[in-house]
Design a protein around this motif. Sequence first.
Motif, mmCIF file in Angstrom:
data_model
loop_
_atom_site.group_PDB
_atom_site.id
_atom_site.type_symbol
_atom_site.label_atom_id
_atom_site.label_comp_id
_atom_site.label_asym_id
_atom_site.label_seq_id
_atom_site.Cartn_x
_atom_site.Cartn_y
_atom_site.Cartn_z
ATOM 1 N N GLU A 96 7.241 3.882 -1.584
ATOM 2 C CA GLU A 96 8.150 4.115 -2.710
ATOM 3 C C GLU A 96 8.847 2.819 -3.114
ATOM 4 O O GLU A 96 9.192 2.624 -4.271
ATOM 5 C CB GLU A 96 9.186 5.182 -2.334
ATOM 6 N N ILE A 97 9.036 1.926 -2.146
ATOM 7 C CA ILE A 97 9.675 0.642 -2.402
ATOM 8 C C ILE A 97 8.660 -0.389 -2.879
ATOM 9 O O ILE A 97 8.882 -1.097 -3.863
ATOM 10 C CB ILE A 97 10.380 0.122 -1.132
ATOM 11 N N THR A 98 7.531 -0.494 -2.189
ATOM 12 C CA THR A 98 6.561 -1.558 -2.488
ATOM 13 C C THR A 98 5.589 -1.197 -3.599
ATOM 14 O O THR A 98 4.964 -2.072 -4.191
ATOM 15 C CB THR A 98 5.739 -1.890 -1.240
ATOM 16 N N GLY A 99 5.438 0.123 -3.894
ATOM 17 C CA GLY A 99 4.441 0.539 -4.881
ATOM 18 C C GLY A 99 3.094 0.826 -4.270
ATOM 19 O O GLY A 99 2.160 1.224 -4.957
ATOM 20 N N GLY A 100 2.951 0.608 -2.950
ATOM 21 C CA GLY A 100 1.678 0.904 -2.296
ATOM 22 C C GLY A 100 0.701 -0.257 -2.376
ATOM 23 O O GLY A 100 1.074 -1.413 -2.604
ATOM 24 N N ALA A 101 -0.568 0.053 -2.225
ATOM 25 C CA ALA A 101 -1.611 -0.969 -2.121
ATOM 26 C C ALA A 101 -1.797 -1.775 -3.385
ATOM 27 O O ALA A 101 -2.354 -2.875 -3.358
ATOM 28 C CB ALA A 101 -2.940 -0.307 -1.742
ATOM 29 N N TRP A 102 -1.347 -1.245 -4.521
ATOM 30 C CA TRP A 102 -1.608 -1.911 -5.805
ATOM 31 C C TRP A 102 -0.531 -2.924 -6.179
ATOM 32 O O TRP A 102 -0.587 -3.517 -7.249
ATOM 33 C CB TRP A 102 -1.755 -0.862 -6.908
ATOM 34 N N TYR A 103 0.447 -3.118 -5.313
ATOM 35 C CA TYR A 103 1.510 -4.078 -5.580
ATOM 36 C C TYR A 103 1.580 -5.117 -4.474
ATOM 37 O O TYR A 103 1.258 -4.837 -3.320
ATOM 38 C CB TYR A 103 2.870 -3.375 -5.685
ATOM 39 N N GLU A 104 1.986 -6.313 -4.844
ATOM 40 C CA GLU A 104 2.163 -7.393 -3.880
ATOM 41 C C GLU A 104 3.460 -8.117 -4.194
ATOM 42 O O GLU A 104 3.653 -8.596 -5.308
ATOM 43 C CB GLU A 104 0.984 -8.370 -3.946
ATOM 44 N N ASN A 105 4.350 -8.158 -3.189
ATOM 45 C CA ASN A 105 5.671 -8.787 -3.361
ATOM 46 C C ASN A 105 6.427 -8.219 -4.558
ATOM 47 O O ASN A 105 7.100 -8.944 -5.293
ATOM 48 C CB ASN A 105 5.523 -10.305 -3.506
ATOM 49 N N GLY A 106 6.289 -6.914 -4.776
ATOM 50 C CA GLY A 106 7.022 -6.253 -5.848
ATOM 51 C C GLY A 106 6.375 -6.361 -7.208
ATOM 52 O O GLY A 106 6.904 -5.834 -8.185
ATOM 53 N N ASN A 107 5.232 -7.034 -7.306
ATOM 54 C CA ASN A 107 4.555 -7.218 -8.587
ATOM 55 C C ASN A 107 3.191 -6.536 -8.590
ATOM 56 O O ASN A 107 2.482 -6.557 -7.581
ATOM 57 C CB ASN A 107 4.372 -8.713 -8.889
ATOM 58 N N LEU A 108 2.843 -5.967 -9.722
ATOM 59 C CA LEU A 108 1.559 -5.301 -9.853
ATOM 60 C C LEU A 108 0.417 -6.300 -9.708
ATOM 61 O O LEU A 108 0.392 -7.341 -10.363
ATOM 62 C CB LEU A 108 1.459 -4.621 -11.217
ATOM 63 N N ASP A 109 -0.542 -5.993 -8.834
ATOM 64 C CA ASP A 109 -1.727 -6.836 -8.656
ATOM 65 C C ASP A 109 -2.756 -6.405 -9.694
ATOM 66 O O ASP A 109 -3.695 -5.663 -9.414
ATOM 67 C CB ASP A 109 -2.274 -6.659 -7.233
ATOM 68 N N ARG A 110 -2.588 -6.884 -10.923
ATOM 69 C CA ARG A 110 -3.409 -6.441 -12.048
ATOM 70 C C ARG A 110 -4.887 -6.737 -11.833
ATOM 71 O O ARG A 110 -5.755 -5.934 -12.195
ATOM 72 C CB ARG A 110 -2.927 -7.108 -13.335
ATOM 73 N N GLU A 111 -5.193 -7.889 -11.274
ATOM 74 C CA GLU A 111 -6.591 -8.272 -11.090
ATOM 75 C C GLU A 111 -7.306 -7.310 -10.152
ATOM 76 O O GLU A 111 -8.417 -6.854 -10.445
ATOM 77 C CB GLU A 111 -6.678 -9.698 -10.552
ATOM 78 N N SER A 112 -6.679 -6.976 -9.030
ATOM 79 C CA SER A 112 -7.297 -6.062 -8.068
ATOM 80 C C SER A 112 -7.485 -4.670 -8.669
ATOM 81 O O SER A 112 -8.520 -4.040 -8.477
ATOM 82 C CB SER A 112 -6.445 -5.962 -6.795
#
Length: 212
Positions: A96-112
């Motif tokens: 709920e805090i990190t966004g799960g596997a699709w986020y890194e350091n609070g930012n959406l990993d758009r490429e992945s």
Amino acid sequence: MSRSSEGPSVLKRKRQDSQLDSLTEHECRIYDAIRSTKDMGINKQGIKRETNLTAVLINKSLKTLEGMKRIKEVKGIQSKGRWGLYMAIEFEPSNEITGGAWYENGNLDRESVDVVKRLCVMFINKHEVCTLKEILAEVERTRILNEKLTPKDMKELLESLVLDNEVMKAGEDSYKCCKRGSRGEPKLASMASIPCGVCPRDFGLGSNLQFM
């Protein structure tokens, strides 16, 4: 020469207890407020509400506790990297805090997200109907992600593809393609919806990557 019969874990715990004993009253109050939130964390504003301490004391105490490795700062998706949450060192932030596997350091990993979406559409199109388990196994086989996905992570991404009208449900946990181009291949639309691990949202993601 005599040696202590106490193991490394016992000695480490004693050092930690000694560190806690050395904390000031303000530092103890702040540490207790942070630790009570467990894997959800708390920001500086929350710490101020819980302890009624000044910003100067809070900032000084946070530096001390971080230096002692009693707490850590993590980035949450709601903060968009502007501010962090503090939690005790032994806890890992919740999805709920990190966004799960699709986020890194609070930012959406758009490429992945984009690459995995393309892989899923191509795989479903090739096999016509696929189960969530089969799709997840294919993504793991390609090793295109460093982080291991859970069935929940995969389902979030597939449900976003359903919202994009790229695939459609073919059963409880089965999917099939619902768009085809002139050559029978899936038409990859803008793929606007992105799984966030918490709630559906629209990021307007463009598809300009080539999956090999």
